[in-house]
Motif scaffolding. Structure first.
Motif, PDB file in Angstrom:
ATOM      1  N   GLN A 327      34.669 -48.761 -92.550  1.00 28.62           N
ATOM      2  CA  GLN A 327      33.491 -49.614 -92.374  1.00 28.62           C
ATOM      3  C   GLN A 327      33.312 -50.025 -90.916  1.00 28.62           C
ATOM      4  OE1 GLN A 327      33.612 -52.922 -95.049  1.00 28.62           O
ATOM      5  NE2 GLN A 327      33.694 -51.642 -96.870  1.00 28.62           N
ATOM      6  N   SER A 328      32.131 -49.719 -90.397  1.00 29.08           N
ATOM      7  CA  SER A 328      31.730 -50.193 -89.062  1.00 29.08           C
ATOM      8  C   SER A 328      30.259 -49.855 -88.898  1.00 29.08           C
ATOM      9  CB  SER A 328      32.535 -49.507 -87.959  1.00 29.08           C
ATOM     10  OG  SER A 328      32.022 -49.875 -86.702  1.00 29.08           O
ATOM     11  N   PHE A 329      29.397 -50.853 -88.901  1.00 32.66           N
ATOM     12  CA  PHE A 329      27.962 -50.591 -88.959  1.00 32.66           C
ATOM     13  C   PHE A 329      27.180 -51.115 -87.756  1.00 32.66           C
ATOM     14  CE2 PHE A 329      28.858 -49.068 -92.969  1.00 32.66           C
ATOM     15  CZ  PHE A 329      29.428 -50.011 -93.802  1.00 32.66           C
ATOM     16  N   LEU A 330      27.547 -52.231 -87.234  1.00 28.27           N
ATOM     17  CA  LEU A 330      26.739 -52.881 -86.207  1.00 28.27           C
ATOM     18  C   LEU A 330      26.571 -51.994 -84.990  1.00 28.27           C
ATOM     19  CD1 LEU A 330      25.251 -55.406 -85.315  1.00 28.27           C
ATOM     20  CD2 LEU A 330      27.402 -56.314 -84.423  1.00 28.27           C
ATOM     21  N   GLU A 331      27.651 -51.409 -84.495  1.00 32.08           N
ATOM     22  CA  GLU A 331      27.620 -50.579 -83.304  1.00 32.08           C
ATOM     23  C   GLU A 331      26.714 -49.375 -83.504  1.00 32.08           C
ATOM     24  OE1 GLU A 331      31.200 -49.093 -80.609  1.00 32.08           O
ATOM     25  OE2 GLU A 331      30.982 -47.931 -82.408  1.00 32.08           O
ATOM     26  N   ILE A 332      26.828 -48.727 -84.679  1.00 30.49           N
ATOM     27  CA  ILE A 332      26.041 -47.528 -84.934  1.00 30.49           C
ATOM     28  C   ILE A 332      24.556 -47.852 -84.977  1.00 30.49           C
ATOM     29  CG2 ILE A 332      25.516 -45.837 -86.733  1.00 30.49           C
ATOM     30  CD1 ILE A 332      28.412 -45.471 -87.207  1.00 30.49           C
ATOM     31  N   ASP A 333      24.176 -48.950 -85.637  1.00 34.73           N
ATOM     32  CA  ASP A 333      22.761 -49.332 -85.700  1.00 34.73           C
ATOM     33  C   ASP A 333      22.194 -49.556 -84.303  1.00 34.73           C
ATOM     34  OD1 ASP A 333      22.576 -49.130 -88.389  1.00 34.73           O
ATOM     35  OD2 ASP A 333      22.807 -51.254 -88.814  1.00 34.73           O
ATOM     36  N   ASP A 334      23.002 -50.122 -83.426  1.00 34.09           N
ATOM     37  CA  ASP A 334      22.522 -50.440 -82.086  1.00 34.09           C
ATOM     38  C   ASP A 334      22.278 -49.164 -81.281  1.00 34.09           C
ATOM     39  OD1 ASP A 334      21.906 -52.291 -79.958  1.00 34.09           O
ATOM     40  OD2 ASP A 334      23.791 -51.659 -79.038  1.00 34.09           O
ATOM     41  N   VAL A 335      23.174 -48.184 -81.425  1.00 31.39           N
ATOM     42  CA  VAL A 335      23.074 -46.955 -80.633  1.00 31.39           C
ATOM     43  C   VAL A 335      22.107 -45.960 -81.262  1.00 31.39           C
ATOM     44  CG1 VAL A 335      24.377 -44.944 -79.815  1.00 31.39           C
ATOM     45  CG2 VAL A 335      25.367 -47.237 -79.632  1.00 31.39           C
ATOM     46  N   VAL A 336      22.226 -45.760 -82.573  1.00 31.21           N
ATOM     47  CA  VAL A 336      21.450 -44.726 -83.251  1.00 31.21           C
ATOM     48  C   VAL A 336      20.041 -45.201 -83.587  1.00 31.21           C
ATOM     49  CG1 VAL A 336      21.345 -43.269 -85.321  1.00 31.21           C
ATOM     50  CG2 VAL A 336      23.530 -43.671 -84.184  1.00 31.21           C
ATOM     51  N   GLY A 337      19.929 -46.460 -83.957  1.00 29.40           N
ATOM     52  CA  GLY A 337      18.637 -46.967 -84.372  1.00 29.40           C
ATOM     53  C   GLY A 337      18.412 -46.752 -85.848  1.00 29.40           C
ATOM     54  N   PRO A 338      17.321 -47.289 -86.393  1.00 28.49           N
ATOM     55  CA  PRO A 338      17.110 -47.271 -87.839  1.00 28.49           C
ATOM     56  C   PRO A 338      16.398 -46.039 -88.387  1.00 28.49           C
ATOM     57  CG  PRO A 338      15.423 -48.584 -86.802  1.00 28.49           C
ATOM     58  CD  PRO A 338      16.307 -48.098 -85.696  1.00 28.49           C
ATOM     59  N   SER A 339      15.933 -45.118 -87.519  1.00 24.95           N
ATOM     60  CA  SER A 339      15.027 -44.078 -88.009  1.00 24.95           C
ATOM     61  C   SER A 339      15.598 -42.664 -87.996  1.00 24.95           C
ATOM     62  CB  SER A 339      13.737 -44.096 -87.167  1.00 24.95           C
ATOM     63  OG  SER A 339      14.045 -43.859 -85.799  1.00 24.95           O
ATOM     64  N   ARG A 340      16.882 -42.507 -87.690  1.00 22.44           N
ATOM     65  CA  ARG A 340      17.445 -41.164 -87.651  1.00 22.44           C
ATOM     66  C   ARG A 340      18.931 -41.208 -88.010  1.00 22.44           C
ATOM     67  NH1 ARG A 340      20.534 -40.000 -83.059  1.00 22.44           N
ATOM     68  NH2 ARG A 340      20.422 -41.551 -81.366  1.00 22.44           N
ATOM     69  N   THR A 341      19.509 -40.022 -88.172  1.00 31.48           N
ATOM     70  CA  THR A 341      20.952 -39.930 -88.407  1.00 31.48           C
ATOM     71  C   THR A 341      21.648 -39.625 -87.076  1.00 31.48           C
ATOM     72  OG1 THR A 341      20.708 -37.598 -88.964  1.00 31.48           O
ATOM     73  CG2 THR A 341      20.719 -39.172 -90.784  1.00 31.48           C
ATOM     74  N   PRO A 342      22.929 -39.917 -86.966  1.00 32.21           N
ATOM     75  CA  PRO A 342      23.623 -39.733 -85.686  1.00 32.21           C
ATOM     76  C   PRO A 342      23.730 -38.272 -85.264  1.00 32.21           C
ATOM     77  CG  PRO A 342      24.830 -41.229 -87.116  1.00 32.21           C
ATOM     78  CD  PRO A 342      23.786 -40.591 -87.957  1.00 32.21           C
ATOM     79  N   GLU A 343      23.703 -38.062 -83.938  1.00 32.30           N
ATOM     80  CA  GLU A 343      23.926 -36.762 -83.322  1.00 32.30           C
ATOM     81  C   GLU A 343      25.296 -36.786 -82.634  1.00 32.30           C
ATOM     82  OE1 GLU A 343      21.783 -34.271 -83.407  1.00 32.30           O
ATOM     83  OE2 GLU A 343      19.961 -35.231 -84.158  1.00 32.30           O
ATOM     84  N   LEU A 344      25.827 -35.616 -82.320  1.00 31.03           N
ATOM     85  CA  LEU A 344      27.134 -35.547 -81.682  1.00 31.03           C
ATOM     86  C   LEU A 344      27.136 -36.267 -80.336  1.00 31.03           C
ATOM     87  CD1 LEU A 344      29.889 -34.350 -82.380  1.00 31.03           C
ATOM     88  CD2 LEU A 344      29.265 -32.314 -81.079  1.00 31.03           C
ATOM     89  N   ASP A 345      26.019 -36.210 -79.610  1.00 31.42           N
ATOM     90  CA  ASP A 345      25.940 -36.880 -78.308  1.00 31.42           C
ATOM     91  C   ASP A 345      26.041 -38.395 -78.423  1.00 31.42           C
ATOM     92  OD1 ASP A 345      25.708 -34.441 -77.080  1.00 31.42           O
ATOM     93  OD2 ASP A 345      23.521 -34.510 -76.903  1.00 31.42           O
ATOM     94  N   ASP A 346      25.757 -38.942 -79.608  1.00 28.55           N
ATOM     95  CA  ASP A 346      25.827 -40.394 -79.785  1.00 28.55           C
ATOM     96  C   ASP A 346      27.254 -40.917 -79.690  1.00 28.55           C
ATOM     97  OD1 ASP A 346      23.050 -40.798 -80.211  1.00 28.55           O
ATOM     98  OD2 ASP A 346      23.267 -40.164 -82.303  1.00 28.55           O
ATOM     99  N   LEU A 347      28.230 -40.040 -79.884  1.00 20.20           N
ATOM    100  CA  LEU A 347      29.618 -40.497 -79.919  1.00 20.20           C
ATOM    101  C   LEU A 347      30.043 -41.147 -78.610  1.00 20.20           C
ATOM    102  CD1 LEU A 347      32.082 -40.535 -81.826  1.00 20.20           C
ATOM    103  CD2 LEU A 347      32.830 -38.409 -80.727  1.00 20.20           C
ATOM    104  N   ASP A 348      29.480 -40.686 -77.485  1.00 21.64           N
ATOM    105  CA  ASP A 348      29.847 -41.274 -76.189  1.00 21.64           C
ATOM    106  C   ASP A 348      29.527 -42.756 -76.132  1.00 21.64           C
ATOM    107  OD1 ASP A 348      30.781 -38.857 -75.276  1.00 21.64           O
ATOM    108  OD2 ASP A 348      28.888 -38.281 -74.337  1.00 21.64           O
ATOM    109  N   GLY A 349      28.505 -43.175 -76.847  1.00 23.98           N
ATOM    110  CA  GLY A 349      28.122 -44.588 -76.835  1.00 23.98           C
ATOM    111  C   GLY A 349      28.673 -45.385 -77.994  1.00 23.98           C
ATOM    112  N   LEU A 350      29.637 -44.798 -78.709  1.00 20.49           N
ATOM    113  CA  LEU A 350      30.200 -45.454 -79.896  1.00 20.49           C
ATOM    114  C   LEU A 350      31.725 -45.588 -79.755  1.00 20.49           C
ATOM    115  CD1 LEU A 350      28.171 -43.505 -82.608  1.00 20.49           C
ATOM    116  CD2 LEU A 350      27.768 -45.850 -81.872  1.00 20.49           C
ATOM    117  N   PRO A 351      32.174 -46.462 -78.875  1.00 16.80           N
ATOM    118  CA  PRO A 351      33.628 -46.580 -78.645  1.00 16.80           C
ATOM    119  C   PRO A 351      34.401 -46.998 -79.887  1.00 16.80           C
ATOM    120  CG  PRO A 351      32.429 -48.384 -77.594  1.00 16.80           C
ATOM    121  CD  PRO A 351      31.401 -47.382 -78.018  1.00 16.80           C
ATOM    122  N   TYR A 352      33.799 -47.811 -80.768  1.00 16.12           N
ATOM    123  CA  TYR A 352      34.548 -48.254 -81.937  1.00 16.12           C
ATOM    124  C   TYR A 352      34.713 -47.114 -82.945  1.00 16.12           C
ATOM    125  CZ  TYR A 352      36.514 -51.344 -85.426  1.00 16.12           C
ATOM    126  OH  TYR A 352      37.367 -51.928 -86.319  1.00 16.12           O
TER     127      TYR A 352
END
Length: 536
Positions: A327-352
């Motif tokens: 479980q970890s949601f807050l960080e992902i919502d902030d980086v990815v946003g509410p309208s799409r699924t995560p991409e591999l490039d998003d991992l750089d901005g997701l330290p947790y």
């Protein structure tokens, strides 16, 4: 005329007078025979005994050494207990064979990384030779065939080549998310289908949309049989006592099992190769790995047998990938946003999320004792001499639970990787620590780590972004059903047995996105063979 030791006194007796024979036999039995007996006893006691130049270890017994103590189930647990008693490096004797167990990242680096030229071999495995011949990459002995196959796999699994297959990995993740959303109670088989289908698509250009079609289930069944044979205690110790190889099959059921495993594996490997070659002949390429290998077969110097086993090795190595469900949601919502699924490039901005992945690797290494190495020359490490032909285990389970390295090492705590590069506590000696230590060491490090890391990252981000995962509840009492994290399959791999949990979409909007992503992924799957091709 040469006479054996016991023949000599008898020969002499035949050449003395009858009246002297009684005295001569007394001389033999009271003087010669006790010495002979004591010498024989001393020689037998040396077999299985630990030489003084080896690291310390558990007490041995004559002839067998530590054979009766060697764990045949969950070896990593016993290895770690011995490490607490005998240190970061200790030895085991199995008759005349030597085993070294390393439970230190620094020691693993010093021995396997810095001396890779003499520690890149594998110990002999009679069952691996029966099942694979000389073409299985993981257990292959260090030599020209291994180097040739290793070169091929390294070239097709570079970071750049793996990046070309992120699209199909994303498509497979979208199906995994959809399958879990629609049938959350079957999440265990959904993750298995995902892992198999990713490697089938990337290596052979084949998409497997269901678990129930029979092929994926058959693949896992064959893998399980192989894991049971190769694990410690899976077969009699034929590599220690070679005479056991000659026991008739009616008294050695493992021989028939090995033969059946080989038959099933070859049917799968060569069946998949035929599908790939037929597609190429029909000019319907989809840029899978094996197409590149077939194109360059003359340059690589590969025959049909080698190519089939290159593909088969990758298939087997890639099907046990574990999904991350934390479980970890807050960080992902902030980086990815509410309208799409995560991409591999998003991992750089997701330290947790990166910290979660590293902590899962640390807490549950998929191969807790690794695949053993073997030395091809005598080596010295500290005050000890490690003889040529010694088997070497790297006890990852023990390393990752070292209280000198980690605070509360048995606790799941991703935060440790936010304050330290390797999750270690302040002041700890991090020599030899690597975040990819779970993929092996030295020249035998897993060549598929880039492909595996991409799949794991996409899984982690998407599962955490789109789903709520919580403990299952007893329908009668409403009480939480605890998950037993020690309930693992008895195998060389640390694979959890099926367990229950509750999985739901985080909200209706996330459910819509998951369904839309899966619908969009169907255009990617159209480039691949489907289950109707798997007549294997």
């Amino acid at each position: 005329m040469h006479l054996g030791t016991l023949e000599w006194p008898i020969h002499c007796v035949n050449h003395v007078k009858r009246s002297d024979r009684v005295d001569f036999m007394k001389l033999f039995w009271f003087h010669f025979f006790p010495g002979y007996f004591l010498l024989s006893k001393w020689v037998l006691q040396q077999i299985g005994a630990r030489e003084s130049y080896l690291p310390p270890g558990p007490p041995t017994i004559p002839l067998l050494g530590n054979l009766l103590d060697f764990p045949t189930s969950y070896a990593h647990l016993q290895f770690t207990e011995w490490a607490k008693q005998y240190g970061d490096i200790y030895s085991l004797k199995l008759a005349t064979s030597n085993i070294i167990v390393i439970s230190s990242a620094k020691m693993a680096r010093d021995f396997l990384e810095l001396r890779g030229s003499t520690t890149a071999d594998r110990p002999p495995s009679h069952v691996a030779k029966i099942v694979y011949g000389e073409y299985e990459l993981v257990f292959a002995r260090h030599g020209p065939v291994w180097r040739k196959l290793r070169r091929v796999i390294h070239e097709i699994l570079t970071r750049e080549k793996c990046a070309q297959h992120v699209a199909v990995q994303k498509a497979e993740v979208s199906q995994l998310m959809y399958d879990i959303l629609e049938r959350p109670e079957d999440f265990y088989t959904h993750t298995r289908r995902f892992a198999a289908s990713v490697i089938l698509a990337v290596v052979f250009g084949i998409h497997c949309p269901t678990y129930e079609n029979g092929f994926v289930a058959k693949l896992y069944s064959t893998l399980w049989e192989w894991e049971q044979v190769i694990r410690p205690g899976g077969v009699p110790p034929v590599d220690i006592f070679p005479i056991l190889k000659y026991v008739p099959e009616r008294w050695a059921a493992w021989k028939a099992l090995c033969r059946d495993i080989r038959k099933n594996q070859r049917k799968i490997f060569f069946g998949l190769l035929d599908i790939c070659e037929d597609r190429m002949n029909q000019d319907r390429r989809n840029d899978c790995f094996l197409e590149h290998v077939l194109d360059k077969r003359e340059e690589y110097g590969l025959d049909c047998e080698m190519i089939a086993y290159v593909g088969g090795t990758l298939l087997e190595a890639g099907t046990e990938t574990s999904a991350v469900n934390i479980q970890s949601f807050l960080e992902i919502d902030d980086v990815v946003g509410p309208s799409r699924t995560p991409e591999l490039d998003d991992l750089d901005g997701l330290p947790y999320v990166r910290a979660i992945i590293k902590e899962v690797f640390r807490l549950r290494p998929i191969g807790p004792t690794g695949v053993p190495h073997a030395t091809t020359a005598d080596e010295r490490i500290g005050p000890y001499v490690i003889p040529k032909g010694t088997t070497i285990f790297v006890n990852l389970w023990g390393i990752f639970r070292d209280e000198e390295l980690y605070d509360n090492p048995h606790q799941f705590n991703p935060n440790r990787f936010l304050t330290s590069k390797f999750g270690t506590k302040p002041g700890a000696d991090t020599t030899g620590c690597r975040n990819d230590l779970v993929f092996g060491s030295g020249r035998r490090i897993c060549p598929g780590l880039h492909l595996a890391n991409n799949s794991i990252a996409l899984n982690a981000m998407n599962l955490l972004c789109g789903l709520n995962i919580s403990p299952a509840k007893d329908p009668a009492t409403g009480e939480i059903i605890p998950v037993n994290f020690s309930d693992n399959a008895d195998s060389i791999l640390l694979v959890p047995k099926p367990f229950k949990c509750e999985i739901t979409a985080r909200d209706p909007h996330k459910a819509e996105i998951i369904r839309a992503q899966f619908a969009a992924a169907k255009s990617t799957f159209d480039h691949f063979e489907h289950e109707h091709a798997l007549k294997i």
